[in-house]
Scaffold this motif. Sequence first.
Motif, PDB file in Angstrom:
ATOM      1  N   ALA A  19       0.835  -1.201   0.000  1.00 47.86           N
ATOM      2  CA  ALA A  19       0.000   0.000   0.000  1.00 47.86           C
ATOM      3  C   ALA A  19       0.864   1.244   0.000  1.00 47.86           C
ATOM      4  CB  ALA A  19      -0.927  -0.002   1.212  1.00 47.86           C
ATOM      5  N   SER A  20       0.269   2.356  -0.467  1.00 47.11           N
ATOM      6  CA  SER A  20       0.982   3.637  -0.484  1.00 47.11           C
ATOM      7  C   SER A  20      -0.031   4.759  -0.306  1.00 47.11           C
ATOM      8  CB  SER A  20       1.734   3.809  -1.808  1.00 47.11           C
ATOM      9  OG  SER A  20       2.341   5.083  -1.880  1.00 47.11           O
ATOM     10  N   LEU A  21       0.336   5.761   0.481  1.00 47.81           N
ATOM     11  CA  LEU A  21      -0.542   6.897   0.738  1.00 47.81           C
ATOM     12  C   LEU A  21       0.232   8.180   0.440  1.00 47.81           C
ATOM     13  CD1 LEU A  21      -3.172   8.121   1.855  1.00 47.81           C
ATOM     14  CD2 LEU A  21      -2.165   7.984   4.129  1.00 47.81           C
ATOM     15  N   ALA A  22      -0.201   8.919  -0.596  1.00 43.04           N
ATOM     16  CA  ALA A  22       0.452  10.179  -0.972  1.00 43.04           C
ATOM     17  C   ALA A  22      -0.463  10.934  -1.926  1.00 43.04           C
ATOM     18  CB  ALA A  22       1.809   9.922  -1.631  1.00 43.04           C
ATOM     19  N   PHE A  23      -0.255  12.241  -1.995  1.00 45.36           N
ATOM     20  CA  PHE A  23      -0.978  13.114  -2.929  1.00 45.36           C
ATOM     21  C   PHE A  23      -2.499  12.914  -2.855  1.00 45.36           C
ATOM     22  CE2 PHE A  23       3.256  12.543  -4.738  1.00 45.36           C
ATOM     23  CZ  PHE A  23       3.646  13.879  -4.883  1.00 45.36           C
ATOM     24  N   GLY A  24      -3.005  12.707  -1.632  1.00 47.88           N
ATOM     25  CA  GLY A  24      -4.447  12.611  -1.423  1.00 47.88           C
ATOM     26  C   GLY A  24      -5.079  11.316  -1.874  1.00 47.88           C
ATOM     27  N   HIS A  25      -4.292  10.300  -2.218  1.00 47.31           N
ATOM     28  CA  HIS A  25      -4.837   9.012  -2.668  1.00 47.31           C
ATOM     29  C   HIS A  25      -4.182   7.865  -1.895  1.00 47.31           C
ATOM     30  CE1 HIS A  25      -5.802  11.594  -6.124  1.00 47.31           C
ATOM     31  NE2 HIS A  25      -6.791  10.764  -6.352  1.00 47.31           N
ATOM     32  N   LEU A  26      -4.990   6.884  -1.546  1.00 48.30           N
ATOM     33  CA  LEU A  26      -4.491   5.635  -0.973  1.00 48.30           C
ATOM     34  C   LEU A  26      -4.575   4.554  -2.050  1.00 48.30           C
ATOM     35  CD1 LEU A  26      -3.655   3.742   1.410  1.00 48.30           C
ATOM     36  CD2 LEU A  26      -6.106   3.451   1.864  1.00 48.30           C
ATOM     37  N   VAL A  27      -3.446   3.932  -2.365  1.00 52.02           N
ATOM     38  CA  VAL A  27      -3.404   2.852  -3.348  1.00 52.02           C
ATOM     39  C   VAL A  27      -3.071   1.560  -2.599  1.00 52.02           C
ATOM     40  CG1 VAL A  27      -2.344   1.991  -5.465  1.00 52.02           C
ATOM     41  CG2 VAL A  27      -2.610   4.450  -5.134  1.00 52.02           C
TER      42      VAL A  27
ATOM     43  N   THR B 234       1.756 -10.087  -7.288  1.00 53.20           N
ATOM     44  CA  THR B 234       3.031  -9.965  -6.570  1.00 53.20           C
ATOM     45  C   THR B 234       3.568  -8.546  -6.658  1.00 53.20           C
ATOM     46  OG1 THR B 234       4.167 -10.689  -8.581  1.00 53.20           O
ATOM     47  CG2 THR B 234       3.675 -12.365  -6.929  1.00 53.20           C
ATOM     48  N   VAL B 235       2.734  -7.540  -6.382  1.00 50.41           N
ATOM     49  CA  VAL B 235       3.170  -6.142  -6.440  1.00 50.41           C
ATOM     50  C   VAL B 235       4.241  -5.910  -5.383  1.00 50.41           C
ATOM     51  CG1 VAL B 235       2.452  -3.751  -6.105  1.00 50.41           C
ATOM     52  CG2 VAL B 235       0.988  -5.322  -7.370  1.00 50.41           C
ATOM     53  N   SER B 236       5.412  -5.446  -5.832  1.00 51.25           N
ATOM     54  CA  SER B 236       6.535  -5.246  -4.905  1.00 51.25           C
ATOM     55  C   SER B 236       6.812  -3.778  -4.619  1.00 51.25           C
ATOM     56  CB  SER B 236       7.804  -5.893  -5.477  1.00 51.25           C
ATOM     57  OG  SER B 236       8.111  -5.355  -6.747  1.00 51.25           O
ATOM     58  N   LEU B 237       6.242  -2.876  -5.432  1.00 47.16           N
ATOM     59  CA  LEU B 237       6.527  -1.449  -5.247  1.00 47.16           C
ATOM     60  C   LEU B 237       5.372  -0.617  -5.793  1.00 47.16           C
ATOM     61  CD1 LEU B 237       8.656   0.760  -4.453  1.00 47.16           C
ATOM     62  CD2 LEU B 237       9.482   0.628  -6.803  1.00 47.16           C
ATOM     63  N   ILE B 238       4.963   0.386  -5.033  1.00 51.50           N
ATOM     64  CA  ILE B 238       3.984   1.380  -5.497  1.00 51.50           C
ATOM     65  C   ILE B 238       4.619   2.753  -5.317  1.00 51.50           C
ATOM     66  CG2 ILE B 238       1.679   2.355  -5.205  1.00 51.50           C
ATOM     67  CD1 ILE B 238       0.831  -0.258  -3.874  1.00 51.50           C
ATOM     68  N   LEU B 239       4.699   3.531  -6.406  1.00 51.27           N
ATOM     69  CA  LEU B 239       5.174   4.914  -6.347  1.00 51.27           C
ATOM     70  C   LEU B 239       4.050   5.828  -6.796  1.00 51.27           C
ATOM     71  CD1 LEU B 239       8.775   4.693  -7.883  1.00 51.27           C
ATOM     72  CD2 LEU B 239       8.159   4.819  -5.473  1.00 51.27           C
ATOM     73  N   GLN B 240       3.912   6.977  -6.148  1.00 53.56           N
ATOM     74  CA  GLN B 240       2.838   7.906  -6.492  1.00 53.56           C
ATOM     75  C   GLN B 240       3.378   9.265  -6.898  1.00 53.56           C
ATOM     76  OE1 GLN B 240       0.386   6.582  -2.730  1.00 53.56           O
ATOM     77  NE2 GLN B 240      -0.946   7.832  -4.023  1.00 53.56           N
ATOM     78  N   ALA B 241       2.696   9.878  -7.875  1.00 47.85           N
ATOM     79  CA  ALA B 241       2.905  11.277  -8.220  1.00 47.85           C
ATOM     80  C   ALA B 241       1.542  11.960  -8.100  1.00 47.85           C
ATOM     81  CB  ALA B 241       3.474  11.409  -9.627  1.00 47.85           C
ATOM     82  N   GLU B 242       1.485  13.240  -8.401  1.00 46.99           N
ATOM     83  CA  GLU B 242       0.237  13.975  -8.210  1.00 46.99           C
ATOM     84  C   GLU B 242      -0.878  13.472  -9.134  1.00 46.99           C
ATOM     85  OE1 GLU B 242      -1.352  18.599  -8.245  1.00 46.99           O
ATOM     86  OE2 GLU B 242       0.611  18.097  -9.075  1.00 46.99           O
ATOM     87  N   LYS B 243      -0.507  13.106 -10.393  1.00 48.45           N
ATOM     88  CA  LYS B 243      -1.526  12.762 -11.389  1.00 48.45           C
ATOM     89  C   LYS B 243      -1.707  11.263 -11.606  1.00 48.45           C
ATOM     90  CE  LYS B 243      -0.857  17.063 -13.967  1.00 48.45           C
ATOM     91  NZ  LYS B 243      -0.402  17.656 -15.243  1.00 48.45           N
ATOM     92  N   HIS B 244      -0.731  10.440 -11.233  1.00 48.41           N
ATOM     93  CA  HIS B 244      -0.816   9.012 -11.495  1.00 48.41           C
ATOM     94  C   HIS B 244       0.117   8.233 -10.558  1.00 48.41           C
ATOM     95  CE1 HIS B 244       1.469  11.116 -14.788  1.00 48.41           C
ATOM     96  NE2 HIS B 244       2.403  10.645 -14.008  1.00 48.41           N
TER      97      HIS B 244
END
Length: 751
Positions: free
Chosen positions: A318-326, A351-361
Motif C-alpha cells: 500500500a501507499s498513501l500520498a498526494f491525497g490518494h491511498l493505493v 506480486t506487487v513489490s513497489l507502489i510509487l505515487q505522483a500527483e496525477k498518477h
Amino acid sequence: MRLKTSLLKEPKHILSKICVGWTTADELYSCSEDHQILKWNLLTSETSLVVKLPEDIYPVDLHWFPKTVGGKKQTQAEIFVLTSTDGKFHLVSKMGRIEKSVEAHKGAVLAGRWNYDGTALITAGEDGQIKIWSKSGMLRSTLASQGSPVYSVAWGPDSDRILYTSGRQLVIKPLQPSAKVIQWKAHDGIVLKVDWNSVNDLILSGGEDCKYKVWDSFGRLLYSSSSHDYPITSLSWAPDGEVFAMGSFNTLRLCDKTGWSYALEKPNTGSLFTLAWSQHWEWKNFVITLTKRRTMQVRNVMNDAVDVLEFRDRVIKASLAFGHLVVATSLQCYVYKNWNTPLIFDLKEGTVSLILQAEKHFLLVDGAGLYTFSYEGRLISSPKFPGMRADILNSQVVSLSNDTIAIRDKSDEKVILLFDVLTGKALGEGKPIDSQVVEIALDQCGPSTERKIALVDKNRDLYLTSVRHLGREPKICKIGSMVHSMAWNDAANILCGIQDNQLTVWYYPSAVFTDKELLPKTLYIKDGSDFSRAPHILNYVGTKVMLRQGDGSLVCSSVPPYPALLHTYSTSARWEDALRLCRFAKDKSLWACLAGMAVANRELTTAEMAYAAIGELPRVQYINFIKEQPSKESSLAHMLLFSGQVQEAETTLLQAGLIYQAIQVNIDLFNWERALELAVKHKTHVDTVLAYREKFLQKCGRKETNKRFLQYAEGVEVDWEKIQAKIEMELSKEREKAANASVRSSVAFRR
C-alpha cells in the motif's frame, strides 16, 4: 509494524516441517519428514495433500523455479527443486509428480537454489561440495570442494557470484575462474544460514553463536545482533529488501534491513528451520493500520473519525500520498480518494513489490514489469528496456513524477534510463554519470521542460541535473557530499537530505545552474544532535520531514514554511509578493533563493534588490551593466554569462549578428585565441583584439609569444582612437537596430 502469526490447533504434518515455499501471494507448499507435500491456501485456510513422497525421500530444502524473467513468464515456472538426505535433488511439478531425480552429493543435499533467471541450479552438500546444474539437471561444474558441510548457499543479485558457508566463515565466489574470492570470519560458531537480497545487495548470516548479522557485498559488517538463547536456524529477506525475518527455537523476529527489530513472536513450534516470504508491505503514515489480513483502519487524527476498509483478498502493498491511498491485494488494486467508493481493477500478477505515487498518477511494479495508471484506474503506459528485471527494483532506483519515470540501469549503474509517462517511450539513450549511482529522485513540481533529477553516487556525493536538455550537453552539478538519504518536497522543488549526520535542506537547489556561489547561502541546516545513529528520510510532506532512526524510532523534523511560499510566488511571477515575504521573514537564505529565482526568470529588478539584501555588490553592479545593454540580445547574452553559460552567450550574440559583442565577451574572459579566431573569421575588429592583448601583456609585464598574434601584429596597425570610434559606431548601430525592432513590434501590435 508487527508480525501476525497463525497456528493451527492440530498440526497437518505428523513430523517436523523441514522446508516451505510460496507459489503465489496466497498459496504455500510445505514438505516434512513424514514424506508429505502439502498445499496451504491463506484465503480459505484450507490445506490439501499434493503428494506423498516415496519412503526413502526425506526432504531438506525446497525452492520454486522463478516465475518471470525480464517481464516474461517462464514456461517452466510450475516446478520446484526438492533436495533430500539421500544425496539427490528432485525436480517436482506443481501437481507433485517427480519429473527427474539426480544423484548430486555423497550424504545429504543441504541446499538447492535456482538463480534469478532460472538458467542454473546450485546445490550444496554434506560432502562439502558446491555444484552448478543446468535447469534440466545436467552437471555443469563443481564450484568448490571443502572438508566441512556447506549448510547454506545463495546467489548474488546478478547471478554471477555465489555466497556459501564454510564453518565459521562466509565465502563469496565469482563464477569467473580468474576473479577474486572474498572470504571472512563471520561468526564465533558454525554459520547455519545465509541469504543475499537482489534489491539492496545486503547479506544475512546466522549461526551457532546465537547471533544474526547484516553484511554488505564486500564482507563489511553493518549490524550484529545481541546473543539469542538458541542458535539462529533460519533467515529470509523480504523480496523488496526492506525487512527480513529471523527464526530460532520458539522464536520469530521481524527486522528492518538495517538490523533493528520491528517485532518478536514466541510461537510454541520448536526450532524454525525454514522461512519463506510472500510479498511484503509497509506503511509510511501512522493514521492507517492493517488490523486484519483483509481489513484496514483509517483514523483521521484531526477529528478522531475512524473508517474501516474491507478487501476481498489479502493486502500485499500500500501507499498513501498526494491525497490518494493505493492498495494492492493478491488479485486487485484499490484506489481511494474518499473512503466510501474505491476504484477497483484486476491485477495480472498478484506480486506487487513497489507502489510509487505522483500527483496525477501512480506506478506499480510486479514480477512481470512496470505499469503506470491514472487514479481513475486507466493504464497509461508500460515502459520496457533491454535486460529489465522488475523483481530487483526498489524506491531508491526508481522515481516517478507527473511526466517522467527514471530508472537506474542495473546492467550499468552509471546510466539513468528516462521514460515519458504518457507514452512509455525512452527519452534519449540514457543519461550517463561518471560514478555508480545508488539513489535517484525526480522533483515533483513545475513543467516537464524544467524537470530535475537528484542523484547520489557510491561516494555519497549528491548531484543535480536536468531531465530534458533540448539537444544541449547535459550539465551535472554537485550540490552536496556525504549524503546518505534524500527526498523532494511534495509541493515545492525543495530537497532535503541527511548530510554527514545532520539534516540539510536545499531551499532552491536549481540555484547551482544560475549562480553556483549562491547555493551555500540557500541551505537550511539542522544539527544532528536530535537524531540517533544513521537516520533515514521516509518522506518530506509540507513542512514536515519524517525520519526513521537507526534504532527504528520515528522522528518528525519541521522546516520553515517560507521557502515553499516563495516557490509559489516565483512560479506565478508574483515578484512584489516575493519581495514582501523576504522583508517580513528577514532571512538571508530566503533573499538568496529569491536572487536565484529572479535570475532564472530574468527578472533583473527583483534580482538586483535580492543581491543587495545579501551584500553581493559586484553582482548588483553587473546586473546594472546588463540593464544598460543596447539590445535584448546583448542583455540575454550577459544573463547567460552571469550563469556561467559562456558558449550559449557567444552563440546568442553571433546568431543576432553582434560580432563585436561576441569578440568583446571573449576578450573580457581572456579567451584571446577564440577572440582572434572570431575577428579573423568575420574580418572585423582584428586590431581591437590585438590592442586589448597588448594592453593586457603590458600590465602583466610580459612579451608576446603566441605565433598567431605575432603574425597578425606585423600586418595590422593598432590605433586606439580608430578602435574606440569603431566600437562606438558598433554600439550605436546596435541601439538603432533595437529601436527599429521595437517600433516594428509596436506597429504590428496596433494592427
